[in-house]
Each structure stands twice: as C-alpha cells, then as structure tokens.
Write an enzyme that holds these catalytic residues in place. Structure first.
Site, PDB file in Angstrom:
ATOM      1  N   SER A   1       0.853  -1.187   0.000  1.00 11.11           N
ATOM      2  CA  SER A   1       0.000   0.000   0.000  1.00 11.11           C
ATOM      3  C   SER A   1       0.888   1.236   0.000  1.00 11.11           C
ATOM      4  O   SER A   1       2.123   1.129   0.055  1.00 11.11           O
ATOM      5  CB  SER A   1      -0.884   0.008   1.248  1.00 11.11           C
ATOM      6  OG  SER A   1      -0.094   0.350   2.369  1.00 11.11           O
ATOM      7  N   LYS A   2       0.254   2.389  -0.021  1.00  6.45           N
ATOM      8  CA  LYS A   2       0.995   3.661  -0.062  1.00  6.45           C
ATOM      9  C   LYS A   2       2.005   3.770   1.077  1.00  6.45           C
ATOM     10  O   LYS A   2       3.022   4.431   0.945  1.00  6.45           O
ATOM     11  CB  LYS A   2       0.003   4.833   0.021  1.00  6.45           C
ATOM     12  CG  LYS A   2      -0.867   4.944  -1.209  1.00  6.45           C
ATOM     13  CD  LYS A   2      -0.742   6.338  -1.850  1.00  6.45           C
ATOM     14  CE  LYS A   2      -1.342   6.370  -3.242  1.00  6.45           C
ATOM     15  NZ  LYS A   2      -2.810   6.221  -3.260  1.00  6.45           N
TER      16      LYS A   2
END
Ligand code: GLU
Length: 486
Positions: free
Chosen positions: A245-246
C-alpha cells in the site's frame, strides 16, 4: 487461430497500481505466448469514483510499459442496457429475484446481527415473494434491486490454474445483488456479462477475487454459458509482509516512471512477482518471457515487492540499454530535471552518455549526480570538498593545472594525463591527490569516471574554466554553491 481470449479489466478509480500492472502483464504474456487476444475493458460503472482522466492515465501507463491490447478499450458504462437485460433474463428464468429491502432495513439487520455476534448474510426476505407481492410493492412505488438466487444446498468447485482445487458450500454464500435499485449493475453482473459476451477463455486476475469466482460460476451456469478457466495471481506484499500500500512508498506505475525507472526494468521486475522463469534467471528479456510464460509456474505464495531488487534491476537495464534508446530518455530526463543544457554537439552528448551509462542506477542520475556533464551550473558535493580539497595547496595546484592544460596539445587522454602527472611530480604531490581534487572541480563529485575521460568529454574550455573556478573557491566561496550531494 488460437481460441485464447483474455482481458485486463481495471477500474478507473485510481492510477495503475503495480499489482494491476502485474495482472495486465501476465494476461499479455499469456496471450502473446498462445497467439491469443488481449482485450482491455474499463470497469467504470462506479459513477462516483470513476474518472475519465484516470482512464487516460491507466492507458498511458500500459502503453509506457509496452503492453498493447488487441481489442478495446470497452467501456462498461456504455453497456448498461445489456446488463439490465441480462438481470431481467435471470429473473425470468427464476435464477434471480427483485429485492425490495431498503438499505436502511438491511443496515439495521446487519447491525443487529453484529451486536449479537452472528455472522450476517442476506436473510432472504424477498426470496419467496409471490408475483402478486411484487406487483403490490411495485405499485406502492418501491424500488427493487435484483439478487441472484444461490442454490440452498450443494457446492461450487473449480480448478484454479494457480491455486488448485477450490470448493465453496452454497450455504456460505448469500443471495448477492446483480442490479442495484438505481439500475446500475454490480461488479459481478458487469464482469460475467462482459466475459461471456467477449468469449473470454481465461480469467487471470488478483487473488483478492478468488471469493468472487464461485458466485460468478453460478451465474454462468444459470445463463447456460461456458465457464472460463480461472487463474488467480498471488497477492503482492510490502517488505513487512502486509499488503502493498501507499505506506510502503510508491505504488503506481507512473510514480516509478517519474523516479527514472525504465519500463523494461519494471516489466521484468513485475514478471518475477509470482512467476519463476525456467533456469531461475533474474534478467529476462520480453522475448524470453513470452516464450517461457506458463501459468502453471506461477506460485500461489504471496510475492514480496522488494524495492532494492527493483533498483538493482533498473541499474542493470540502464547500463545495458542500447545507447540509441538511452539518448532520448536522458534528454527527456535532463529537461524534466530543469538542467539547462550546456552547448554540446550530438556526438559529444552521445560520448558523455556512453561514459556515464555504466555508472547510472536510474535515469534520475543524469539530471542529478551527473549534472555537471551536461550543464555548467552545478554544485560541489560538500563531502567531496571536505575530503579532497582540505590541503591548503589545492587551489594553487588547480590554478596551475588550468594554465598548463590551456596549452596542452593535443588535448587527448595521453596529453592531459602527461600534463597532470608532470605537474604533480614537479610540485612533489601524489598524482592521486591532484586527480581527486580536479575531479571535484570538474564534476562536483568525489566519484566519477576516469578523470582524463571526463576531461575529454568536457573539452578544454570547460575544463580550464572549471579548474579556475575551483581555484577561486576558497577565496570567494560564494561563487559555486555547496550542496550535500545531488
Ligand atoms: N475491475 C476489477 C478490478 O480492478 C477487475 C475484475 C476482474 O478482473 O474480474 O479489480
């Protein structure tokens, strides 16, 4: 002609994620290997979250990666009538039914189940409505969604090409929604209608869709349509073994492009996220990948996105790229880095890039650490200054070197080297000391290609000017800027 037809079906609710790019790549490799067809489908039925500019960005990322599709893009938003008709057919066949439960009613039931710690699934309130009930509710102006009628007993099984045998009990599935009460299809309806109409032979997609597959198989069966073969791809995790994820850094293809990663390197890296080519080779050309790609060799274990490996792979690609291909990329990089190009002939530019190529890790290096090779304005790396200019004799030595190089003829590898060594000997300093000091003066860096090669690509005027500028640096340090690396 091969009957292999696969599709990549991104939703334009975000940029192309590396996971999506890996799915696109595996579909593309599978199609190319089999001489089949890859279809691009844009799943844009979520009106609130889908954005046309994101579709454009996804198409650009796919093109940049070199993943050309053969048919499409097909937009789901243009096929709404088809989805509605299919839902109505299923209702007519008794395999789906209108559901008048409101979101509020469903929400209240779900909340009650949760407070009683019961797992919630749709309770079938509208399953047994008679035709008369339905007409009455419709006459009252109640809006209906359409739900698929999951068989009460039995199970659905399928043989996933990656995950093997998968079996789900029907009692564990709920009657899922096909068409919302606003007439919009759900994901399941759009996907099955399209995969059926497009005669998709193999559905290759992320493992996060495994739980959707039994529902979709039930739909194919209800529609008496052939069921495609399924292959789900392992999840991609960050180094901490959490879903990528980010938080782990850049996740979009576009971000890696901006970081100076080459498309060839990213494709190679993504290919290995789940697939091991024969011979366990790491650097695999596109042609080799097409030739060897096999879904049976895809692992179901989660793949870890290792940024260091991507960096290594990228440097391998940058270093081995044919210079013809590298030149335009470097030009682009310099202009996006705002490097004011010094006047340089095409031939000099080529020699310079060739000299630097084996040292580059990313395209970014050309506008960053290598800036001095392309522009006259550059900063000295403060560490290099501290280390190689600490001797008080350095400025005068560099000044003297400038004077002698100004009249060195011919200004070539042997000539410049002879001049420098003679000066070192005369002044009683080690040649290495003078070489290191001059390297900082010419490139701003403590590490760079061989000094005499550097002199040659810079040419006599720049070399002399830069040595003079370095000579003056101590007495008027404001002249060049000091920077902590590039
Ligand atoms: N649009 C879906 C997604 O982006 C793909 C669905 C599918 O491949 O079946 O995850």
């Amino acid at each position: 002609m091969s009957h292999i037809r696969v599709r990549f079906a991104p939703s334009p609710t975000g940029y192309l994620h590396v996971g999506g790019a890996r799915t696109a790549l595996y579909n593309w490799l599978f199609a190319r290997h089999a001489g089949g067809v890859l279809i691009l489908r844009i799943e844009d039925t979520d009106v609130d979250r889908s954005k046309p500019e994101l579709t454009t960005a996804i198409l650009q990322s796919l093109e940049w990666l070199g993943l050309k599709w053969d048919e499409g893009p097909i937009y789901q938003s243009q096929r709404l009538d088809r989805y509605r008709a299919m839902a109505m057919n299923l209702v007519k066949a008794g395999r789906a039914y209108p559901c008048f439960c409101t979101p509020e009613e469903l929400q209240a039931k779900r909340a009650r189940a949760e407070s009683e710690r019961r797992p919630w699934k749709y309770d079938g309130t509208c399953r047994g409505l008679t035709e008369a009930d339905r007409e009455r509710l419709q006459a009252e102006g109640k809006l209906a969604a359409v739900r698929f009628r999951v068989p009460d007993s039995g199970q659905t099984t399928f043989e996933d090409l990656v995950f093997g045998h998968i079996e789900v009990e029907h009692r564990d599935l709920e009657d899922f929604v096909l068409l919302r009460s606003d007439g919009h299809p759900t994901y399941h309806l759009g996907v099955v209608a399209d995969d059926m109409d497009l005669r998709i032979s193999h559905v290759i997609r992320g493992a996060d869709h495994i739980s959707n597959t039994p529902k979709q198989i039930l739909m194919y069966q209800a529609l008496e349509a052939p069921v495609p073969v399924f292959a789900h791809l392992p999840l991609i995790l960050g180094p901490d073994k959490q879903r990528l994820s980010k938080r782990h850094g850049a996740t979009s293809v576009g971000a890696y492009r901006e970081q100076g990663v080459l498309p060839e390197a990213l494709v190679n890296f993504l290919a290995l996220l789940g697939w091991t080519p024969p011979g366990q080779k790491e650097i695999v050309s596109i042609q080799e990948m097409i030739q060897a790609f096999d879904l049976a060799a895809v692992s179901k274990s989660n793949a870890v996105f290792d940024l260091e490996k991507l960096a290594w792979m990228n440097s391998e690609y940058v270093r081995n790229l044919p210079v013809e291909r590298l030149l335009p990329l470097v030009k682009q990089e310099l202009s996006s880095a705002g490097t004011p190009a010094a006047e340089q002939s095409d031939e000099k530019f080529r020699q310079t890039v060739q000299l630097l190529q084996s040292r580059a890790r990313t395209l970014k290096d050309f506008g960053g650490a290598f800036r001095a090779f392309f522009a006259d304005e550059f900063a000295y790396d403060s560490e290099a200054v501290k280390k190689f200019w600490k001797d008080a004799a350095v400025p005068a030595l560099l000044g003297e070197l400038a004077a002698r190089l100004a009249s060195t003829e011919p200004f070539d590898l042997a000539g410049t080297e002879k001049t420098l060594r003679a000066l070192a000997e005369e002044k009683g300093v080690k040649a290495g000391v003078l070489i290191n000091a001059a390297r900082v003066a010419l490139t701003g860096q403590g590490v760079a290609p061989g000094l005499f090669d550097v002199m040659l690509v810079l040419g006599p005027d720049r070399v002399v000017n830069r040595l003079r500028r370095a000579e003056a640096y101590r007495s008027s340090p404001e002249v060049p800027t000091i920077d902590k690396g590039n």
